[in-house]
Design an enzyme around this catalytic site. Structure first.
Site, short mmCIF file in Angstrom:
data_model
loop_
_atom_site.label_atom_id
_atom_site.label_comp_id
_atom_site.label_asym_id
_atom_site.label_seq_id
_atom_site.Cartn_x
_atom_site.Cartn_y
_atom_site.Cartn_z
N ARG A 78 4.97 2.08 12.38
CA ARG A 78 3.88 1.28 11.82
C ARG A 78 4.12 -0.19 12.15
NH1 ARG A 78 3.16 -1.01 6.20
NH2 ARG A 78 1.06 -1.81 6.37
N HIS A 122 -1.86 -8.01 8.53
CA HIS A 122 -0.66 -8.11 7.70
C HIS A 122 -0.37 -9.60 7.47
CE1 HIS A 122 3.25 -5.88 6.48
NE2 HIS A 122 3.41 -7.13 6.10
N GLU A 167 -1.48 -4.63 1.83
CA GLU A 167 -1.18 -5.27 0.56
C GLU A 167 -2.10 -6.44 0.21
OE1 GLU A 167 2.98 -6.33 0.58
OE2 GLU A 167 3.64 -4.26 0.68
N ASN A 292 2.91 1.33 -0.46
CA ASN A 292 4.19 0.65 -0.30
C ASN A 292 4.85 0.60 -1.65
OD1 ASN A 292 3.28 0.20 2.26
ND2 ASN A 292 3.05 -2.02 2.05
N TYR A 294 8.44 -0.35 -3.83
CA TYR A 294 9.76 -0.98 -3.87
C TYR A 294 10.43 -0.89 -5.23
CZ TYR A 294 8.83 -2.80 0.75
OH TYR A 294 8.58 -2.89 2.09
N GLU A 352 5.65 1.85 3.27
CA GLU A 352 6.84 0.99 3.23
C GLU A 352 7.70 1.41 2.05
OE1 GLU A 352 6.18 -3.27 3.03
OE2 GLU A 352 4.58 -3.14 4.53
O1 IFM Z 1 8.50 -7.84 4.07
C1 IFM Z 1 7.52 -7.36 3.21
C2 IFM Z 1 6.34 -6.82 3.98
O2 IFM Z 1 5.80 -7.77 4.83
C3 IFM Z 1 5.26 -6.38 3.03
N1 IFM Z 1 5.77 -5.50 2.01
C4 IFM Z 1 6.98 -5.88 1.34
C5 IFM Z 1 8.05 -6.25 2.33
C6 IFM Z 1 9.34 -6.66 1.59
O3 IFM Z 1 9.09 -7.76 0.78
#
Ligand code: IFM
Length: 454
Positions: A78, A122, A167, A292, A294, A352
Site C-alpha cells: 500500500r 495521504h 485518515e 488503521n 494503533y 495500517e
Molecule cells: O505515519 C503515520 C501514517 O502516515 C498515517 N497513520 C499513522 C502512522 C503512524 O503515526
C-alpha cells in the site's frame, strides 16, 4: 492451532507507506510543492526541523524497495500518490515524469507478484490548492475528482485496489483543529467544513471511479475503540463524544448518511447545518473499508480537554510505544467487530498497524526489535481472532515497510519492519520483518506463541 484457524490462501499480506514520508526529492522532475513541503520547511513546525527532502530516497530507490518487499514475501503493498508530483499546481497541467514514476513502481510490483493498493490522498495537498483555501474551499471535491481521474485512466488496467483518502480524521484534527500538522490551522469553525469537503471529495472520487474503473475502491480511516474509565454517567457520555468524534464522524455519513448527533454538542456554535443532498451524495457504496489501528483510549470526562472534554487515561503497567501510545491488541479485535456490526459485512483490510519503539543501536545486521516483534505477533493474533468471530477481514498491511518521516515528529520515531540508516540509505530487515516473513510463509502458523520468539 489447527489449519482451519489460519488465514486463507488469498489473504493479502502487505506493508504500507506514504509518498511524503518515504520518497524524498519532493520537487524533482517538475513536481510542485505540497503543504507538507512548506510546513516542514517552516521553522518550528517539525522536531529538529526535519523535512521530507531526502526521507528514504525511495523516489530513486524504488526498485531496491520492491526487491525488499519480495524478500519479505509480501503479496501486497500500500502506497500513496503525491498529488503535486502528478499535477504540480494541483489542477490543469499533468507532469508526465511524476506520473511515470508511479507507473514504473506499479510495474515493478506486478513483476514481483505484489498487488498494489494505491492511496490517492495521504495528507500532501498541493500547496497551490492550499493557497485557494485547501479543504475549506467547496471546490476541493471537484479538484480531487479531476485529479483522481488522471490516475484511474493511467493505472486502473494494473491497480485493482484504490483508496480515496487516508485518515480524514487526522487531516482535520491535526491540520485544521489543533494546527500540529499541515496546513497548521487551529480553528474550531473551520474543522467541520474541512471534514465535510473531504467527505464530498471522497464521494466524488468514488463516483468518478464507477464511470472509469473496473476494480475496487474504498476509504481508509484510523479507528480507536473508546472505553469509559469508570461507570459514571459523565465518563460514559465523554466516551460517546470521543467515539463519535474519532470513529463515527466519517463512517456514519459514508455508510448511514448522517453525522453522529454528538458532533453538534462537541462543536457547539461551530457546527453547521449541512445540505441533505450532500449527505445523500457522500453515501456512495464502497467495495471495502481500510482500518488503521494503533491503540485505544480509556476515557474520562475532563472539562479542561478542548473541545471534547474527554481525556485519555494512562494505564499503569501497560506497555507504551515511543510516541506514548498504549499497546492494546484486544482493541483491534474489538474495533473490527464493531465496524462489522455497525456498518455491515463489507470486506475489511487492516491498512495500517505498527509501533514506534526505540530500536537498539544497529551494531550488526541483526536489527533486533523485540517489542515491535511482539506487537506484530499480538496484533496478528487479534486480527485472526476477529476473523474467527466472523469479520470479513481480507488482508493486513504493517506500518511500515521502512523507518520513515513521522510527520511533525520527524525521523526519531521508527516504525519500520526495515531499519533505514539515513546517512547511507542502507536498509536492514529487522527481526520483526523476519518474523513477519515467517508468518507470511506459514500462512499464519508461525503466530503460535511457542514459535513466535517474542
Ligand atoms: O505515519 C503515520 C501514517 O502516515 C498515517 N497513520 C499513522 C502512522 C503512524 O503515526
Amino acid at each position: 492451532m489447527s489449519t482451519e484457524l489460519l488465514f486463507p490462501a488469498d489473504f493479502l499480506w502487505g506493508a504500507a507507506t506514504s509518498a511524503y514520508q518515504i520518497e524524498g526529492a519532493p520537487l524533482a522532475d517538475g513536481a510542485g510543492p505540497s503543504i507538507w513541503h512548506e510546513f516542514a520547511h517552516t521553522p518550528g513546525r517539525t522536531r529538529n526541523g526535519d523535512t521530507g527532502d531526502i526521507a528514504c530516497d525511495h523516489y530513486h530507490r524504488c526498485r531496491e524497495d520492491v526487491a525488499l518487499m519480495a524478500e519479505l514475501g509480501l503479496n501486497a503493498y500500500r502506497f500513496s500518490i503525491s498529488w503535486s508530483r502528478v499535477l504540480p499546481e494541483g489542477r490543469g497541467r499533468v507532469n508526465p515524469p511524476g506520473l511515470g514514476f508511479y507507473e514504473r513502481l506499479v510495474d515493478a510490483l506486478l513483476e514481483q507478484g505484489i498487488q498494489p493498493m494505491l492511496t490517492l490522498y495521504h495528507w500532501d495537498l498541493p500547496a497551490a490548492l492550499d493557497r485557494l483555501g485547501g479543504w475549506l474551499n467547496p471546490d476541493s471535491a471537484d479538484w480531487f475528482a479531476d485529479y483522481v481521474q488522471i490516475l484511474f485512466r493511467a493505472l486502473d488496467d494494473r491497480v485493482q485496489l484504490w483508496v480515496t483518502l487516508n485518515e480524514p480524521w487526522v487531516v482535520v484534527d491535526g491540520g485544521y483543529l489543533h494546527g500540529v500538522l499541515a496546513p497548521g490551522q487551529r480553528n474550531l469553525f473551520a474543522a467541520p467544513h474541512a471534514s465535510h469537503h473531504l467527505l464530498r471529495a471522497h464521494a466524488a472520487a468514488v463516483q468518478a471511479y464507477r464511470a472509469i474503473g473496473r476494480h475496487q475502491i474504498g476509504l481508509v480511516v484510523n479507528l480507536e475503540p473508546k472505553y469509559p474509565a469508570t461507570a459514571s454517567a459523565e465518563d460514559f457520555a465523554a466516551t460517546l463524544r470521543a467515539d463519535a468524534y474519532w470513529n463515527r464522524q466519517y463512517l456514519d455519513p459514508v455508510f448511514l448518511g448522517a453525522y453522529p448527533p454528538e458532533l453538534a454538542e462537541i462543536f457547539g456554535a461551530a457546527w453547521p447545518t449541512f445540505p441533505a443532498a450532500d449527505l445523500d451524495f457522500i453515501r456512495q457504496p464502497l467495495d471495502f473499508l481500510g482500518v488503521n489501528y494503533y491503540s485505544r483510549q480509556v476515557v474520562r470526562h475532563d472539562p479542561q480537554d478542548w473541545p471534547l472534554q474527554a481525556a485519555r487515561i494512562r494505564q499503569p503497567r501497560h506497555t507504551y510505544t515511543s510516541l506514548d501510545w498504549e499497546v492494546y491488541p484486544q482493541g483491534l479485535t474489538d474495533i473490527l467487530e464493531w465496524v462489522a456490526q455497525r456498518y455491515g459485512p463489507l470486506p475489511l483490510y487492516i491498512t495500517e498497524n505498527g509501533a514506534a519503539f526505540y530500536d537498539p543501536p544497529q551494531a550488526d545486521d541483526l536489527a533486533d526489535d523485540p517489542l515491535r516483534q511482539r506487537y506484530l505477533r499480538d496484533h496478528l493474533q487479534a486480527a485472526l481472532a476477529a476473523r474467527q468471530k466472523g469479520v470479513n477481514l481480507r488482508g493486513y498491511f504493517a506500518w511500515s515497510l521502512l523507518d520513515n518521516f513521522e510527520w511533525a515528529h520527524g525521523y526519531a520515531p521508527r516504525f519500520g519492519l526495515t531499519h533505514v540508516d539515513y546517512a547511507t540509505q542502507r536498509r536492514t530487515i529487522k527481526a520483526s520483518g523476519r518474523f513477519y516473513a515467517k508468518v507470511i510463509r506459514s500462512q499464519g502458523a508461525a503466530l503460535r506463541v511457542d514459535d513466535a520468539g517474542a
